[in-house]
Design an enzyme around this catalytic site. Structure first.
Site, PDB file in Angstrom:
ATOM      1  N   GLY A  28       0.831  -1.186   0.000  1.00  0.00           N
ATOM      2  CA  GLY A  28       0.000   0.000   0.000  1.00  0.00           C
ATOM      3  C   GLY A  28       0.872   1.244   0.000  1.00  0.00           C
ATOM      4  CG  ASN A  29       1.236   3.181  -2.787  1.00  0.00           C
ATOM      5  OD1 ASN A  29       0.348   3.786  -3.386  1.00  0.00           O
ATOM      6  ND2 ASN A  29       1.648   1.970  -3.163  1.00  0.00           N
ATOM      7  CB  SER A  74       5.189   4.629  -3.205  1.00  0.00           C
ATOM      8  OG  SER A  74       4.319   3.713  -3.832  1.00  0.00           O
ATOM      9  CB  SER A  75       6.814   0.868  -6.962  1.00  0.00           C
ATOM     10  OG  SER A  75       5.675   0.247  -6.381  1.00  0.00           O
ATOM     11  CD  GLU A  76       1.647   1.084  -8.112  1.00  0.00           C
ATOM     12  OE1 GLU A  76       1.650   1.800  -9.142  1.00  0.00           O
ATOM     13  OE2 GLU A  76       1.473  -0.145  -8.146  1.00  0.00           O
ATOM     14  CG  HIS A 157      -2.776  -3.778  -7.876  1.00  0.00           C
ATOM     15  ND1 HIS A 157      -1.980  -2.990  -8.686  1.00  0.00           N
ATOM     16  CD2 HIS A 157      -2.314  -3.582  -6.615  1.00  0.00           C
ATOM     17  CE1 HIS A 157      -1.067  -2.376  -7.945  1.00  0.00           C
ATOM     18  NE2 HIS A 157      -1.251  -2.721  -6.687  1.00  0.00           N
TER      19      HIS A 157
END
Length: 214
Positions: A28-29, A74-76, A157
């Site tokens: 999560g982010n 974050s990767s997102e 996801h």
């Protein structure tokens, strides 16, 4: 320290995500946008939320460049900044992996207006097809798929929610997870839920404009 208040809130609400059972581990982010500075604070990648402090939180520009912080964001990050770029009024983004909404993500199911709390998102909670995580393609698909709603299910996801402040956006995530559980329970009972009609959900959306106190 740039955006100190926002960074401190990322720490608090990151821990709150876990306390509410909306994600697990380091997944999560979440982020908070400061419109005046035109920057946003976002949770770092792969860190324990209970071992993260404000200095670990990363500050980013809307172009995706790091403005402050030593950690990897974050990767997102693209899935956050695209909403700040293209959805006026959005000041926070929360991405979680709650059990029931993620179950629906694996089934490819949107959430229809089976309960008035669906209005935390809008008229429904749309589910978009799977797009690889951490990509700009996912960010664009989430923006397009969410439309004017405030939540969408990311296929295979998890759940993505947006809002005007971090407290409210986390509430959106929690209430949509509740609705996801209701929908799954109805399906598990072998029944289709009785849905609110357009007039009924419109009435709830109107009432929600003044429901939450500042």
């Amino acid at each position: 320290m740039l955006l100190q208040e926002e960074r401190e809130k990322i720490v608090v609400y990151g821990q709150e995500m876990l306390k509410r059972g909306l994600t697990a581990g380091t997944f999560g982010n979440l982020s908070i946008y400061n419109e005046k500075e035109n920057l946003f604070a976002i949770s770092p990648s792969g860190m324990d939320y209970f071992k993260t402090d404000a200095s670990d939180v990363v500050v980013m520009t809307l172009d995706g460049e790091k403005a402050d912080g030593d950690r990897k964001p974050s990767s997102e990050v693209d899935m956050h900044r695209i909403f700040y770029q293209k959805r006026p009024g959005i000041k926070s983004v929360v991405h979680t992996h709650p059990r029931y909404a993620t179950t629906l993500a694996c089934l490819g199911w949107s959430i229809p207006p089976l309960h008035y709390l669906v209005a935390y998102s809008g008229r429904e909670v749309p589910c978009i097809p799977y797009v690889p995580f951490g990509t700009y393609e996912l960010a664009q698909a989430a923006l397009d798929g969410m439309g004017d709603n405030y939540a969408c299910i990311l296929g295979n996801h998890g759940l993505l929610c947006v809002g005007g402040n971090i407290s409210y956006t986390l509430d959106v995530s929690e209430q949509i997870e509740f609705c996801a559980q209701l929908y799954y329970n109805c399906k598990a009972a072998g029944q289709e839920p009785k849905l609110l009609n357009d007039e009924q959900i419109s009435s709830v959306l109107e009432a929600f404009q003044t429901y939450r106190q500042k």
